[in-house]
Design a protein around this motif. Structure first.
Motif, PDB file in Angstrom:
ATOM      1  N   LYS A 326     -31.283  16.462 -30.565  1.00  0.00           N
ATOM      2  CA  LYS A 326     -31.473  17.131 -29.281  1.00  0.00           C
ATOM      3  C   LYS A 326     -32.748  17.963 -29.278  1.00  0.00           C
ATOM      4  N   VAL A 327     -32.976  18.717 -30.350  1.00  0.00           N
ATOM      5  CA  VAL A 327     -34.168  19.570 -30.429  1.00  0.00           C
ATOM      6  C   VAL A 327     -35.442  18.729 -30.427  1.00  0.00           C
ATOM      7  N   MET A 328     -35.501  17.702 -31.275  1.00  0.00           N
ATOM      8  CA  MET A 328     -36.732  16.927 -31.412  1.00  0.00           C
ATOM      9  C   MET A 328     -37.017  16.058 -30.185  1.00  0.00           C
ATOM     10  N   LEU A 329     -35.984  15.440 -29.621  1.00  0.00           N
ATOM     11  CA  LEU A 329     -36.218  14.577 -28.472  1.00  0.00           C
ATOM     12  C   LEU A 329     -36.583  15.393 -27.238  1.00  0.00           C
ATOM     13  N   THR A 330     -35.977  16.559 -27.084  1.00  0.00           N
ATOM     14  CA  THR A 330     -36.342  17.449 -25.980  1.00  0.00           C
ATOM     15  C   THR A 330     -37.781  17.903 -26.120  1.00  0.00           C
ATOM     16  N   TRP A 331     -38.170  18.231 -27.347  1.00  0.00           N
ATOM     17  CA  TRP A 331     -39.549  18.665 -27.610  1.00  0.00           C
ATOM     18  C   TRP A 331     -40.536  17.539 -27.324  1.00  0.00           C
ATOM     19  N   TYR A 389     -35.779  -2.928 -44.205  1.00  0.00           N
ATOM     20  CA  TYR A 389     -34.686  -3.765 -43.704  1.00  0.00           C
ATOM     21  C   TYR A 389     -34.342  -3.300 -42.295  1.00  0.00           C
ATOM     22  N   ASP A 390     -34.313  -4.234 -41.342  1.00  0.00           N
ATOM     23  CA  ASP A 390     -33.998  -3.909 -39.952  1.00  0.00           C
ATOM     24  C   ASP A 390     -32.497  -3.930 -39.715  1.00  0.00           C
ATOM     25  N   THR A 391     -32.011  -2.908 -38.990  1.00  0.00           N
ATOM     26  CA  THR A 391     -30.583  -2.815 -38.716  1.00  0.00           C
ATOM     27  C   THR A 391     -30.374  -2.132 -37.370  1.00  0.00           C
ATOM     28  N   SER A 392     -29.146  -1.703 -37.129  1.00  0.00           N
ATOM     29  CA  SER A 392     -28.802  -1.008 -35.884  1.00  0.00           C
ATOM     30  C   SER A 392     -27.949   0.201 -36.222  1.00  0.00           C
ATOM     31  N   LEU A 393     -27.706   1.036 -35.226  1.00  0.00           N
ATOM     32  CA  LEU A 393     -26.920   2.250 -35.462  1.00  0.00           C
ATOM     33  C   LEU A 393     -25.514   1.925 -35.943  1.00  0.00           C
ATOM     34  N   SER A 394     -24.885   0.898 -35.364  1.00  0.00           N
ATOM     35  CA  SER A 394     -23.510   0.554 -35.738  1.00  0.00           C
ATOM     36  C   SER A 394     -23.418   0.018 -37.169  1.00  0.00           C
ATOM     37  N   HIS A 395     -24.532  -0.474 -37.718  1.00  0.00           N
ATOM     38  CA  HIS A 395     -24.532  -1.049 -39.068  1.00  0.00           C
ATOM     39  C   HIS A 395     -25.306  -0.198 -40.072  1.00  0.00           C
ATOM     40  N   LEU A 396     -25.669   1.016 -39.677  1.00  0.00           N
ATOM     41  CA  LEU A 396     -26.599   1.795 -40.489  1.00  0.00           C
ATOM     42  C   LEU A 396     -26.091   2.081 -41.897  1.00  0.00           C
ATOM     43  N   ASN A 424     -36.411   3.400 -33.500  1.00  0.00           N
ATOM     44  CA  ASN A 424     -37.233   2.843 -32.427  1.00  0.00           C
ATOM     45  C   ASN A 424     -36.560   3.122 -31.088  1.00  0.00           C
ATOM     46  N   LEU A 425     -37.103   4.096 -30.329  1.00  0.00           N
ATOM     47  CA  LEU A 425     -36.461   4.555 -29.095  1.00  0.00           C
ATOM     48  C   LEU A 425     -37.251   4.156 -27.855  1.00  0.00           C
ATOM     49  N   ASP A 426     -36.546   4.091 -26.733  1.00  0.00           N
ATOM     50  CA  ASP A 426     -37.169   3.926 -25.422  1.00  0.00           C
ATOM     51  C   ASP A 426     -37.159   5.272 -24.717  1.00  0.00           C
ATOM     52  N   ASN A 427     -38.344   5.784 -24.388  1.00  0.00           N
ATOM     53  CA  ASN A 427     -38.447   7.041 -23.631  1.00  0.00           C
ATOM     54  C   ASN A 427     -37.683   8.181 -24.303  1.00  0.00           C
ATOM     55  N   TRP A 428     -37.700   8.168 -25.620  1.00  0.00           N
ATOM     56  CA  TRP A 428     -37.051   9.222 -26.409  1.00  0.00           C
ATOM     57  C   TRP A 428     -35.571   9.374 -26.073  1.00  0.00           C
ATOM     58  N   GLU A 429     -34.907   8.208 -25.900  1.00  0.00           N
ATOM     59  CA  GLU A 429     -33.470   8.200 -25.622  1.00  0.00           C
ATOM     60  C   GLU A 429     -32.746   7.401 -26.707  1.00  0.00           C
ATOM     61  N   CYS A 430     -31.622   7.924 -27.189  1.00  0.00           N
ATOM     62  CA  CYS A 430     -30.789   7.213 -28.177  1.00  0.00           C
ATOM     63  C   CYS A 430     -29.751   6.359 -27.453  1.00  0.00           C
ATOM     64  N   PRO A 431     -29.262   5.267 -28.062  1.00  0.00           N
ATOM     65  CA  PRO A 431     -29.461   4.874 -29.469  1.00  0.00           C
ATOM     66  C   PRO A 431     -30.731   4.097 -29.726  1.00  0.00           C
TER      67      PRO A 431
END
Length: 442
Positions: A326-331, A389-396, A424-431
């Motif tokens: 929250k802090v870093m993405l807001t910044w 290695y490329d992965t996703s949040l559900s498989h982290l 790798n985010l879009d417009n600083w939005e998760c996931p």
């Protein structure tokens, strides 16, 4: 023997007794299971209940007899344990669609072959590997499933999670809704605290369309895949994992990213637990694997780069991570950083036991960018050589286990520089669009 092998032993017993009266208690004994557990797992593994299997196998053999000799229908009925020609005829017609007399006259066919569980469920293994590790088998690709999950965090989370799920299970009559249910458990990664508490989750399989309502129970989806399976006890889980690791070194597999599972012995009343001697509890351990040719790893060198960073410590791992994001993405949004040009790296305390959990996020900066902030600081991230290695949040978490295992299996030495995850985010939005793991190389 794992549960599948045990079930095959019981089927072998049934087949030797197919012309006799079959004692299902003895069949369950051959599988080293209680009768209720045997009924449930037979249904789950074979696809029909054990009494139906026996009936259909006898009908299959009776059909062969009717076509190959001149024995009477009554003699055939008696041979396969039916009390009368009428009861045999009804059962025969139900299975084949024809009365025995018409079936014979029209030379019809009916096939219900003996089940070979090992051939049906397990991949063929290298002979040398099988001889060295006869206790480890690889299940063929399994399908995905839904489960109702209950999590406990305590010094005895396994028992607490089982008891919590049992209350929900009994209250919702899950055994009647899904008689071939299976029960799995697994440790919650990164949940251990210095006070000795840690997390454990227990899952019972449920129908895909079943709605789970509160009570601390959540509905989860589990991906399928290949699994190496072995039987062990709670007290020997560490030894079983060590044996898995040694097996991986010489197999054609490596660690997969899907969920590790422990399948527990179930009895009437949902759960058979030896609370006095929990180390003796029998389980099947499932390690996710993939064939080596199916994995893609890369190697890169990250150059030193200027970053803005924020680190936070806390008693709750998930909440601390949430705060840092929250802090870093807001910044980043406030300062209008271009997420397509900046890279965001995360790392934390890892699997080490700490007094307080901590997370840090770094965002790379253009050399001309200037800022001043009470929370966000600046430094140089030194980078280094990495295995990626490329992965996703559900498989982290399982992906990290997979990368570590890949490095160990291939004798890859880890470096002392900082491991990171690139988000790798879009417009600083998760996931976001994905996560790249960076494993430091020596």
């Amino acid at each position: 023997m794992n549960y599948y092998e045990c079930m095959q032993e019981s089927i072998n017993y049934i087949e030797t007794m197919i012309y006799e009266e079959i004692d299902l208690n003895k069949a369950a004994d051959r599988a080293f299971m209680s009768l209720s557990n045997y009924y449930r797992l037979f249904f789950a593994i074979v696809g029909c209940n054990v009494k139906e299997y026996i009936r259909l196998r006898r009908i299959h053999l009776a059909a062969q007899d009717l076509l190959s000799n001149d024995c009477s229908i009554l003699d055939t009925a008696v041979k396969y344990g039916f009390t009368s020609a009428d009861s045999f005829s009804r059962a025969f017609k139900k299975a084949t669609g024809f009365l025995p007399s018409i079936f014979r006259k029209q030379e019809r066919q009916y096939i219900f072959e003996r089940v070979d569980i090992m051939d049906k469920y397990f991949e063929e293994q290298d002979l040398e590997l099988s001889e060295k590790y006869p206790d480890i088998k690889v299940l063929k690709e399994t399908g995905s499933f839904y489960g109702a999950a209950f999590r406990a965090d305590s010094k005895t989370p396994e028992n607490d999670a089982f008891m919590g799920l049992k209350e929900w299970f009994d209250r919702n009559n899950i055994g009647d809704i899904m008689p071939d249910y299976r029960v799995y458990g697994y440790d919650i990664p990164n949940s251990g605290k210095e006070d000795g508490t840690y997390g454990y989750e227990v899952v019972v399989t449920i129908p895909d369309d079943f709605e789970v309502m509160g009570e601390g129970v959540v509905k989860k989806h589990f991906e399928g895949g290949l699994y190496a399976v072995t039987e062990t006890t709670v007290g020997d889980i560490v030894k079983a994992w060590q044996r898995f690791i040694s097996w991986l070194d010489i197999s054609r597999y490596e660690m997969g990213a899907h969920q590790c599972l422990e399948e527990h012995e179930i009895d009437s009343g949902f759960l058979k637990r030896d609370f006095e001697n929990p180390e003796n509890i029998r389980i099947n351990l499932y390690m996710p694997v993939v064939k080596r040719s199916q994995t893609e790893y890369g190697k890169v060198t990250l150059q030193p780069v200027r970053v803005a960073y924020y680190r936070e410590y806390g008693n709750d791992s998930e909440q601390t991570a949430h705060n840092v994001f929250k802090v870093m993405l807001t910044w980043a949004k406030k300062n209008r950083l271009d997420c397509s040009k900046c890279k965001m790296y995360l790392y934390n305390h890892g699997f080490t036991k700490v007094k307080k959990f901590w997370f840090e996020i770094m965002i790379t900066l253009d050399e001309n960018f200037v800022f001043q902030d009470d929370l966000i600081q600046e430094k140089i991230f030194e980078g280094g050589k990495y295995l990626t290695y490329d992965t996703s949040l559900s498989h982290l978490m399982p992906s990290w286990q997979k990368v570590n295992q890949y490095a160990a299996s291939n004798k890859i030495k880890s470096g002392k520089h900082q491991w990171v995850e690139e988000w790798n985010l879009d417009n600083w939005e998760c996931p976001g669009k994905g996560i790249k793991i960076y494993f430091p190389l020596a």
